[in-house]
Design a protein around this motif. Sequence first.
Motif, PDB file in Angstrom:
ATOM      1  N   LEU A 102       0.835  -1.204   0.000  1.00  0.00           N
ATOM      2  CA  LEU A 102       0.000   0.000   0.000  1.00  0.00           C
ATOM      3  C   LEU A 102       0.866   1.249   0.000  1.00  0.00           C
ATOM      4  CD1 LEU A 102      -2.839   1.205   0.147  1.00  0.00           C
ATOM      5  CD2 LEU A 102      -2.683   1.082   2.648  1.00  0.00           C
ATOM      6  N   LYS A 103       1.939   1.243   0.789  1.00  0.00           N
ATOM      7  CA  LYS A 103       2.843   2.398   0.828  1.00  0.00           C
ATOM      8  C   LYS A 103       3.531   2.605  -0.530  1.00  0.00           C
ATOM      9  CE  LYS A 103       5.033   1.138   4.675  1.00  0.00           C
ATOM     10  NZ  LYS A 103       5.987   1.202   5.821  1.00  0.00           N
ATOM     11  N   ILE A 104       3.875   1.508  -1.197  1.00  0.00           N
ATOM     12  CA  ILE A 104       4.483   1.605  -2.533  1.00  0.00           C
ATOM     13  C   ILE A 104       3.535   2.308  -3.491  1.00  0.00           C
ATOM     14  CG2 ILE A 104       5.145   0.241  -4.564  1.00  0.00           C
ATOM     15  CD1 ILE A 104       6.320  -1.816  -2.526  1.00  0.00           C
ATOM     16  N   LEU A 105       2.262   1.952  -3.431  1.00  0.00           N
ATOM     17  CA  LEU A 105       1.276   2.528  -4.345  1.00  0.00           C
ATOM     18  C   LEU A 105       0.963   3.992  -4.031  1.00  0.00           C
ATOM     19  CD1 LEU A 105      -1.258  -0.448  -4.587  1.00  0.00           C
ATOM     20  CD2 LEU A 105       0.435   0.256  -6.294  1.00  0.00           C
ATOM     21  N   LEU A 106       1.096   4.367  -2.763  1.00  0.00           N
ATOM     22  CA  LEU A 106       0.677   5.711  -2.360  1.00  0.00           C
ATOM     23  C   LEU A 106       1.804   6.742  -2.345  1.00  0.00           C
ATOM     24  CD1 LEU A 106      -1.800   4.907   0.564  1.00  0.00           C
ATOM     25  CD2 LEU A 106      -2.348   5.498  -1.806  1.00  0.00           C
ATOM     26  N   THR A 107       3.042   6.299  -2.153  1.00  0.00           N
ATOM     27  CA  THR A 107       4.124   7.276  -2.016  1.00  0.00           C
ATOM     28  C   THR A 107       4.534   7.857  -3.368  1.00  0.00           C
ATOM     29  OG1 THR A 107       6.327   7.687  -1.130  1.00  0.00           O
ATOM     30  CG2 THR A 107       5.981   5.558  -2.186  1.00  0.00           C
ATOM     31  N   ASN A 108       4.875   9.110  -3.357  1.00  0.00           N
ATOM     32  CA  ASN A 108       5.368   9.765  -4.578  1.00  0.00           C
ATOM     33  C   ASN A 108       6.862  10.058  -4.472  1.00  0.00           C
ATOM     34  OD1 ASN A 108       4.634  10.580  -7.181  1.00  0.00           O
ATOM     35  ND2 ASN A 108       4.615  12.743  -6.577  1.00  0.00           N
ATOM     36  N   SER A 145       4.854   7.236 -13.683  1.00  0.00           N
ATOM     37  CA  SER A 145       3.865   8.023 -12.953  1.00  0.00           C
ATOM     38  C   SER A 145       3.153   7.138 -11.941  1.00  0.00           C
ATOM     39  CB  SER A 145       2.844   8.619 -13.922  1.00  0.00           C
ATOM     40  OG  SER A 145       2.037   7.597 -14.480  1.00  0.00           O
ATOM     41  N   ARG A 146       2.633   7.761 -10.909  1.00  0.00           N
ATOM     42  CA  ARG A 146       1.932   6.990  -9.881  1.00  0.00           C
ATOM     43  C   ARG A 146       0.685   6.325 -10.450  1.00  0.00           C
ATOM     44  NH1 ARG A 146       1.165   9.752  -4.120  1.00  0.00           N
ATOM     45  NH2 ARG A 146       0.145  11.306  -5.412  1.00  0.00           N
ATOM     46  N   ILE A 147       0.005   6.992 -11.389  1.00  0.00           N
ATOM     47  CA  ILE A 147      -1.202   6.409 -11.977  1.00  0.00           C
ATOM     48  C   ILE A 147      -0.866   5.182 -12.804  1.00  0.00           C
ATOM     49  CG2 ILE A 147      -1.176   7.909 -14.020  1.00  0.00           C
ATOM     50  CD1 ILE A 147      -4.280   6.554 -12.160  1.00  0.00           C
ATOM     51  N   ASN A 148       0.282   5.201 -13.492  1.00  0.00           N
ATOM     52  CA  ASN A 148       0.670   4.018 -14.262  1.00  0.00           C
ATOM     53  C   ASN A 148       1.048   2.851 -13.350  1.00  0.00           C
ATOM     54  OD1 ASN A 148       0.179   4.988 -16.818  1.00  0.00           O
ATOM     55  ND2 ASN A 148       2.297   5.549 -17.246  1.00  0.00           N
TER      56      ASN A 148
END
Length: 237
Positions: A102-108, A145-148
């Motif tokens: 979850l942290k991987i997906l949320l962090t920028n 990008s985070r969305i990708n």
Amino acid sequence: QHIPTAKIFLLDLPGAGKHVHEKASFSIKRMVDFMRKEILHGLQNNPGRNIICATSLGGMLASEWVIRYKKDFQGLVIINASFKTICKSSERVQPSVRWDMLKILLTNNVEKREALIIKVNSNKPSQYKSLTQEWVDIQNKRRMSRINILKQSFAGVLYGVKGKKPEVPLLIIGSKGDRMVCPECISKIHRAFGGTLVWHPDAGHGLPIDDPLWLSQNIANWYHYKFMKEIDDLPKI
């Protein structure tokens, strides 16, 4: 070194690597079609001698590719891959790593993200620092990008084979030390797909970064056993 005359081609997913400016997809099928355009000419010029090898999400994509386009490849190697219709969600992403995922997906923050990815994938702390720097350098050149990242992750979560299976010689490789995909998930895939199953005793989910020499040796052993009696020339891998 183990198959000296093989020609190896490396492919990037849409939204990553050389395709970093493309939009990623929620669909494994659309990823296959995107990547197939890049290599189709080469496959057609080398009929009967092509093997596709991929790990994790890439293993799902490779399986879909072989299932849908039956003449493209004559062998498949999947490493620590999982499938929704075969494995439980708790086997595909074990509870112990879900918070890190979850942290991987949320962090920028690129450094924090890459460090977390390595922690989840590798069981060799001695290489964490050097790998993190290498991967941060890659992201600084071609930053996803985070969305990708989210799209690719959800594509993997949603993908299942729906009763279909690859119909080519198949090597399934699992890691007993995988902290993401439960070993029972790999065993279930072997029961569903058939093929040859090989276990690494202690590598992490990212087996190619934890023990590349072992991986290369086992792919070569399988290739020689499965193909050398059938064709004279070495295949592309």
